[in-house]
Design a protein around this motif. Structure first.
Motif, short mmCIF file in Angstrom:
data_model
loop_
_atom_site.label_atom_id
_atom_site.label_comp_id
_atom_site.label_asym_id
_atom_site.label_seq_id
_atom_site.Cartn_x
_atom_site.Cartn_y
_atom_site.Cartn_z
N PRO A 1 16.79 80.10 29.94
CA PRO A 1 15.53 79.68 29.33
C PRO A 1 14.43 79.14 30.24
O PRO A 1 13.35 78.81 29.75
CB PRO A 1 16.00 78.55 28.40
N PHE A 2 14.64 79.04 31.56
CA PHE A 2 13.67 78.29 32.37
C PHE A 2 12.26 78.85 32.25
O PHE A 2 11.30 78.11 32.06
CB PHE A 2 14.11 78.26 33.83
N SER A 3 12.11 80.17 32.35
CA SER A 3 10.75 80.74 32.27
C SER A 3 10.15 80.52 30.90
O SER A 3 8.93 80.34 30.77
CB SER A 3 10.78 82.23 32.61
N ARG A 4 10.97 80.52 29.86
CA ARG A 4 10.45 80.29 28.50
C ARG A 4 10.06 78.82 28.31
O ARG A 4 9.11 78.52 27.56
CB ARG A 4 11.48 80.72 27.46
N ILE A 5 10.78 77.92 28.95
CA ILE A 5 10.40 76.51 28.89
C ILE A 5 9.01 76.33 29.52
O ILE A 5 8.14 75.66 28.96
CB ILE A 5 11.44 75.62 29.62
N LEU B 1 24.98 71.55 44.05
CA LEU B 1 23.78 71.06 43.36
C LEU B 1 23.20 72.11 42.42
O LEU B 1 22.84 71.81 41.27
CB LEU B 1 22.73 70.61 44.38
N ALA B 2 23.11 73.35 42.88
CA ALA B 2 22.49 74.40 42.07
C ALA B 2 23.20 74.61 40.73
O ALA B 2 22.52 74.70 39.69
CB ALA B 2 22.43 75.71 42.87
N PRO B 3 24.54 74.70 40.67
CA PRO B 3 25.18 74.85 39.36
C PRO B 3 24.91 73.67 38.43
O PRO B 3 24.79 73.85 37.21
CB PRO B 3 26.67 74.94 39.71
N THR B 4 24.80 72.47 39.01
CA THR B 4 24.48 71.30 38.19
C THR B 4 23.10 71.44 37.57
O THR B 4 22.89 71.16 36.37
CB THR B 4 24.54 70.02 39.05
N VAL B 5 22.13 71.88 38.37
CA VAL B 5 20.77 72.09 37.86
C VAL B 5 20.77 73.19 36.80
O VAL B 5 20.11 73.09 35.75
CB VAL B 5 19.81 72.46 39.01
N MET B 6 21.54 74.26 37.04
CA MET B 6 21.61 75.36 36.08
C MET B 6 22.12 74.88 34.72
O MET B 6 21.54 75.21 33.68
CB MET B 6 22.54 76.46 36.62
N VAL B 7 23.18 74.10 34.73
CA VAL B 7 23.73 73.61 33.47
C VAL B 7 22.80 72.59 32.84
O VAL B 7 22.57 72.60 31.62
CB VAL B 7 25.13 73.01 33.70
N ALA B 8 22.22 71.70 33.63
CA ALA B 8 21.35 70.65 33.10
C ALA B 8 20.12 71.23 32.40
O ALA B 8 19.62 70.64 31.44
CB ALA B 8 20.91 69.72 34.23
N THR B 9 19.64 72.37 32.85
CA THR B 9 18.42 72.96 32.27
C THR B 9 18.74 73.95 31.15
O THR B 9 17.82 74.57 30.62
CB THR B 9 17.59 73.67 33.36
N GLN B 10 20.02 74.10 30.80
CA GLN B 10 20.40 74.99 29.70
C GLN B 10 21.29 74.24 28.72
O GLN B 10 22.52 74.26 28.84
CB GLN B 10 21.15 76.21 30.23
#
Length: 545
Positions: free
Chosen positions: A91-95, A235-244
């Motif tokens: 969803p990042f681009s849609r956010i 760090l990247a997987p944490t950010v991925m999960v946190a933003t979804q």
């Protein structure tokens, strides 16, 4: 090789990047209204609204202490996994599009407001291309590379469309830049982890970014990339999960679902459309190995293709910044080679390969720098020019103007149909059409001007059949862009036939109409090639017995 860096000054440190960011954002912003809504966008618009509504409710529930209302799995699924077929990507681009719409809706129409999201991604991309190439080869090269990105028709066109392709292209390039910076600064390694995490929250192919970066780093900087690797793995997987939020419940299972959905798209009939290639309709798995290389080569302005080729060749004799140029090259080749891999999906022109184009623009900058170095050396050895001041700057300005002139004409003359652009290698749009290549596919050819003409010319209560685009015409009608009295019909009884000339989706009767002698009642053409044709059914010649 000489290393001329004309235009470098204190002004280039701030004025040029800020000017590029704001200028790009303004340029895209004022042209957003010129494009038709593409077939993926309506569900993306709705999903953006759902995301923003949930985030607003989440913020309110934090204040009131009622977080349970937002964290319930059913609530999360409704907001973040509402329609997985039509909105399959993270969803990042849609956010970004959703918040861009909230901010800009007082000033822009509804569709343009959503599309400020990809406009922001593109403005950031152009700015970062400038900053990276300036750091490597000077401000003149940085400026040319940034302009090359703006004047790449498919990048410019997709910057107006609120889907995931341009955001992914931007995030891929930003991830590579952050990786390069992180080799010498641990703070940039942290930025890298965040950027790649957001890329993973944009579209599945971002998973693969790690491969060319690690291969390149192990070959040239194997003692420097440990910090980068650490943040990318943790760090990247944490950010991925946190933003979804959809991944907050059953995290392991849903991450596997995300990976499966991405890997399996090329093997599922509903996500693997036919591709028109020299008159044959082929599935992605049957396309020739060179398809991705060919399509990028014939849909990019010729000067940029030539300069990018020169940039690649110059790597062999380049001593300064060779490894950085190879990083650009590794990414470009890797993305193109993905088109050869099993399970690759390559429909819709270069849409699935869009991430290669920023690297091509940067490599065109490398070629520009090589050409500028040679030109400056040549001029400095001319005794007749010994009295000329600032030779490097003047040579750079001339080369920028010469290199950008033809791409500027390409983008300008085919506006707003940049997604239909073909270069002279295949005879332009007309030559590509004659050779059996697809010239339109994404429904952006249903422009506001076309809809305005329909509203003005169609008689009252006319019945229209738009075939595969009927759902889009119903959407336009719902949004007040098409007159409410016009009837949209799926059956055989209708007054007008609207044909989007996506030849992989045409039926036999539609092909006969498009290719036959009957003149359309209304049409949208580019360089004499029909993109949309409207035929008045009652005016068609009757078959003779």
């Amino acid at each position: 090789m000489d290393d001329p860096k004309p235009l470098d000054s204190r002004a280039s440190r701030w004025f040029i990047p800020v000017g590029l960011f704001l200028g790009t954002l303004l340029l895209i912003g004022v042209t957003l209204k010129d494009y038709g809504v593409t077939w993926d966008e309506p569900p993306y618009f709705h999903a953006s609204d759902l995301h923003v509504r949930w985030i607003s409710g989440f913020s309110a529930n934090i204040v009131t202490g009622e977080l349970r209302n937002s964290l319930d799995d059913q609530t999360i699924r409704a907001a973040w996994h509402w329609n997985p077929y039509n909105v399959p990507h993270p969803p990042f681009s849609r956010i970004v599009s959703g918040f861009a719409k909230e901010i800009s809706s007082p000033f822009l129409d509804k569709f343009s407001a959503y599309r400020m999201g990809p406009a922001l991604f593109f403005a950031v991309l152009v700015t970062v291309i400038y900053l990276w190439m300036k750091e490597l080869f000077g401000a003149a090269t940085g400026l040319f590379s940034a302009l090359a990105a703006i004047l790449t028709p498919n990048l410019f066109g997709f910057a107006h469309i609120a889907v995931t392709d341009l955001p992914l292209a931007s995030m891929w390039f930003l991830t590579s830049y952050s990786f390069w910076k992180g080799l010498s600064n641990w703070k940039w390694s942290i930025v890298l982890g965040v950027i790649w995490g957001l890329a993973l929250s944009t579209k599945f192919p971002a998973v693969l970014i790690l491969i060319p970066l690690i291969v390149w780093a192990h070959l040239f900087h194997r003692d420097k990339y440990v910090n980068n690797l650490f943040t990318m793995l943790f760090l990247a997987p944490t950010v991925m999960v946190a933003t979804q939020p959809y991944l907050w419940h059953q995290t392991g299972l849903r991450v596997l679902e995300f990976l499966y959905e991405g890997i399996s798209r090329g093997y599922r009939a509903e996500t693997n459309f036919g591709v028109l290639f020299f008159g044959q309709i082929l599935p992605s798995s049957h396309l020739p190995w060179h398809y991705s290389f060919f399509m990028v080569g014939v849909t990019t302005p010729e000067p940029l293709v030539v300069l990018a080729s020169l940039g690649v060749m110059s790597i062999t004799w380049r001593k300064n910044r060779r490894s950085a140029a190879l990083l650009l090259f590794f990414n470009e080749v890797f993305i193109l080679v993905l088109g050869v891999m099993p399970g690759a999906v390559l429909h819709d022109g270069v849409r699935q390969m869009l991430s290669v184009l920023p690297f091509l623009a940067a490599l065109a900058g490398v070629g520009f720098h090589a050409l500028l170095s040679w030109l400056v050396k040549f001029l400095q050895n001319r005794h007749a020019l010994t009295q000329v001041t600032r030779v490097e700057t003047k040579a750079a300005v001339i080369l920028i103007l010469l290199g950008c002139f033809s791409p500027f004409l390409d983008v300008y003359l085919c506006h707003p149909f940049q997604l239909s652009f073909y270069n002279g290698f295949v005879g332009g749009v007309r030559g590509a059409y004659a050779r059996g290549l697809e010239t339109t596919y994404f429904m952006e050819a249903f422009t506001p001007n076309f809809l305005r003409a329909l509203n003005e010319k169609l008689p009252r209560s006319a019945t229209v059949n738009a075939s595969v685009a009927n759902f889009m015409f119903l959407f336009y009608q719902k949004e007040g862009r098409l007159r409410p009295d016009i009837k949209i019909a799926d059956g055989q009884s209708f007054d007008y036939s609207v044909i989007l000339n996506r030849r992989t989706a045409l039926g036999p009767g539609e092909r006969k109409l498009i290719d036959g002698p009957t003149k359309p009642w209304l049409s949208v053409d580019l360089a004499g090639v029909p993109l949309v044709s409207v035929f008045e059914f009652n005016a068609l010649p009757k078959p003779t017995r």
